[in-house]
Design a protein around this motif. Sequence first.
Motif, mmCIF file in Angstrom:
data_model
loop_
_atom_site.group_PDB
_atom_site.id
_atom_site.type_symbol
_atom_site.label_atom_id
_atom_site.label_comp_id
_atom_site.label_asym_id
_atom_site.label_seq_id
_atom_site.Cartn_x
_atom_site.Cartn_y
_atom_site.Cartn_z
ATOM 1 N N LEU A 1 0.873 -1.095 -0.034
ATOM 2 C CA LEU A 1 0.003 0.017 0.008
ATOM 3 C C LEU A 1 0.928 1.359 0.066
ATOM 4 O O LEU A 1 1.926 1.272 0.575
ATOM 5 N N ALA A 2 0.749 2.170 -0.945
ATOM 6 C CA ALA A 2 1.462 3.398 -0.701
ATOM 7 C C ALA A 2 0.780 4.375 -0.282
ATOM 8 O O ALA A 2 -0.441 4.939 -0.858
ATOM 9 N N LEU A 3 1.380 5.147 0.794
ATOM 10 C CA LEU A 3 0.655 6.411 1.224
ATOM 11 C C LEU A 3 1.151 7.691 0.314
ATOM 12 O O LEU A 3 2.458 7.874 0.453
ATOM 13 N N LYS A 4 0.265 8.110 -0.367
ATOM 14 C CA LYS A 4 0.669 9.134 -1.559
ATOM 15 C C LYS A 4 0.977 10.325 -1.048
ATOM 16 O O LYS A 4 1.648 11.272 -1.236
ATOM 17 N N ARG A 5 -0.070 10.813 -0.074
ATOM 18 C CA ARG A 5 -0.098 12.290 0.469
ATOM 19 C C ARG A 5 -0.751 12.419 1.709
ATOM 20 O O ARG A 5 -2.135 11.826 1.883
ATOM 21 N N MET A 6 -0.257 13.118 2.645
ATOM 22 C CA MET A 6 -0.892 13.503 3.995
ATOM 23 C C MET A 6 -0.468 14.847 4.304
ATOM 24 O O MET A 6 0.638 15.101 4.304
ATOM 25 N N ALA A 7 -1.532 15.774 4.703
ATOM 26 C CA ALA A 7 -1.219 16.965 5.166
ATOM 27 C C ALA A 7 -2.313 17.505 5.820
ATOM 28 O O ALA A 7 -3.520 17.102 6.109
ATOM 29 N N VAL A 8 -1.753 18.290 7.195
ATOM 30 C CA VAL A 8 -2.628 18.859 8.051
ATOM 31 C C VAL A 8 -2.248 20.263 7.801
ATOM 32 O O VAL A 8 -1.337 21.065 7.991
ATOM 33 N N ARG A 9 -3.576 21.235 7.657
ATOM 34 C CA ARG A 9 -3.605 22.620 7.847
ATOM 35 C C ARG A 9 -2.921 23.046 8.896
ATOM 36 O O ARG A 9 -2.845 22.639 10.039
ATOM 37 N N LYS A 10 -1.669 24.114 8.736
ATOM 38 C CA LYS A 10 -0.722 24.814 9.465
ATOM 39 C C LYS A 10 -1.612 25.148 10.877
ATOM 40 O O LYS A 10 -1.053 24.879 11.845
ATOM 41 N N ASP A 11 -3.026 25.788 10.692
ATOM 42 C CA ASP A 11 -3.302 26.145 12.344
ATOM 43 C C ASP A 11 -3.942 24.992 13.205
ATOM 44 O O ASP A 11 -4.356 25.081 14.048
ATOM 45 N N TYR A 12 -4.050 23.794 12.427
ATOM 46 C CA TYR A 12 -4.416 22.572 13.174
ATOM 47 C C TYR A 12 -3.319 21.599 13.390
ATOM 48 O O TYR A 12 -3.458 20.652 13.951
ATOM 49 N N ARG A 13 -2.115 21.733 13.292
ATOM 50 C CA ARG A 13 -0.785 21.215 13.158
ATOM 51 C C ARG A 13 -0.543 21.086 14.963
ATOM 52 O O ARG A 13 -0.800 22.072 15.645
ATOM 53 N N GLY A 14 -0.065 19.965 15.265
ATOM 54 C CA GLY A 14 0.551 19.949 16.729
ATOM 55 C C GLY A 14 -0.568 19.337 17.691
ATOM 56 O O GLY A 14 -0.484 19.328 18.975
ATOM 57 N N ALA A 19 -0.773 12.144 13.384
ATOM 58 C CA ALA A 19 -0.382 10.910 13.905
ATOM 59 C C ALA A 19 -1.753 9.824 13.712
ATOM 60 O O ALA A 19 -1.915 8.804 13.492
ATOM 61 N N ALA A 20 -2.957 10.586 14.060
ATOM 62 C CA ALA A 20 -4.214 9.791 14.010
ATOM 63 C C ALA A 20 -4.431 9.453 12.235
ATOM 64 O O ALA A 20 -4.777 8.230 12.213
ATOM 65 N N LEU A 21 -4.291 10.275 11.490
ATOM 66 C CA LEU A 21 -4.242 9.650 9.977
ATOM 67 C C LEU A 21 -3.391 8.757 9.803
ATOM 68 O O LEU A 21 -3.854 7.690 9.030
ATOM 69 N N GLY A 22 -1.989 8.742 10.244
ATOM 70 C CA GLY A 22 -1.126 7.788 10.055
ATOM 71 C C GLY A 22 -1.312 6.410 10.644
ATOM 72 O O GLY A 22 -1.350 5.315 9.914
ATOM 73 N N ARG A 23 -1.910 6.460 11.855
ATOM 74 C CA ARG A 23 -2.499 5.174 12.411
ATOM 75 C C ARG A 23 -3.710 4.375 11.719
ATOM 76 O O ARG A 23 -3.519 3.570 11.776
ATOM 77 N N ALA A 25 -4.348 4.912 8.531
ATOM 78 C CA ALA A 25 -3.631 4.323 7.151
ATOM 79 C C ALA A 25 -3.205 3.023 7.579
ATOM 80 O O ALA A 25 -3.504 1.868 6.652
ATOM 81 N N LEU A 26 -2.592 2.889 8.766
ATOM 82 C CA LEU A 26 -1.803 1.561 9.002
ATOM 83 C C LEU A 26 -2.872 0.477 9.517
ATOM 84 O O LEU A 26 -2.903 -0.713 9.083
ATOM 85 N N CYS A 35 -1.682 -7.532 1.842
ATOM 86 C CA CYS A 35 -0.557 -6.127 1.757
ATOM 87 C C CYS A 35 0.307 -6.397 2.629
ATOM 88 O O CYS A 35 0.207 -7.078 3.844
ATOM 89 N N ARG A 36 1.541 -6.261 2.221
ATOM 90 C CA ARG A 36 2.480 -6.741 3.144
ATOM 91 C C ARG A 36 3.396 -5.614 3.598
ATOM 92 O O ARG A 36 4.078 -5.659 4.832
ATOM 93 N N ALA A 37 2.983 -4.470 3.138
ATOM 94 C CA ALA A 37 3.806 -3.149 3.956
ATOM 95 C C ALA A 37 3.054 -1.972 3.362
ATOM 96 O O ALA A 37 2.344 -1.641 2.461
ATOM 97 N N VAL A 38 3.529 -0.936 4.040
ATOM 98 C CA VAL A 38 3.184 0.340 3.649
ATOM 99 C C VAL A 38 4.300 1.205 3.479
ATOM 100 O O VAL A 38 5.210 1.334 4.118
ATOM 101 N N VAL A 39 4.323 1.855 2.165
ATOM 102 C CA VAL A 39 5.410 2.603 1.981
ATOM 103 C C VAL A 39 5.180 4.138 1.597
ATOM 104 O O VAL A 39 3.888 4.436 0.979
#
Length: 86
Positions: A1-14, A19-23, A25-26, A35-39
């Motif tokens: 599985l390829a994670l193509k793009r992930m972005a959080v608007r600047k005023d919502y970062r931190g 991290a929740a989006l990444g978890r 996706a996993l 599916c053997r891996a996420v790249v």
Amino acid sequence: LALKRMAVRKDYRGRGIAAALGRTALAFARQQRGCRAVVLNTVMLQHEARALYERLGFRRHRHYLLPTAYGRLANCTVTTYRYDLP
């Protein structure tokens, strides 16, 4: 599985959103049969993103020069990260 793009608007970062989006996706990848891996790829300038991927358990897999004129002139490197699924 390829994670193509992930972005959080600047005023919502931190706030843990990336991290929740990444978890999420996993977790999705774990549910997929075969599916053997996420790249993913990221450029050297994305310091916070690279730290996040490593906190999530991704490992550096490959490192190469951006294959463009800009990449060669600026010595801009791309890192491929891989998260192997059990």
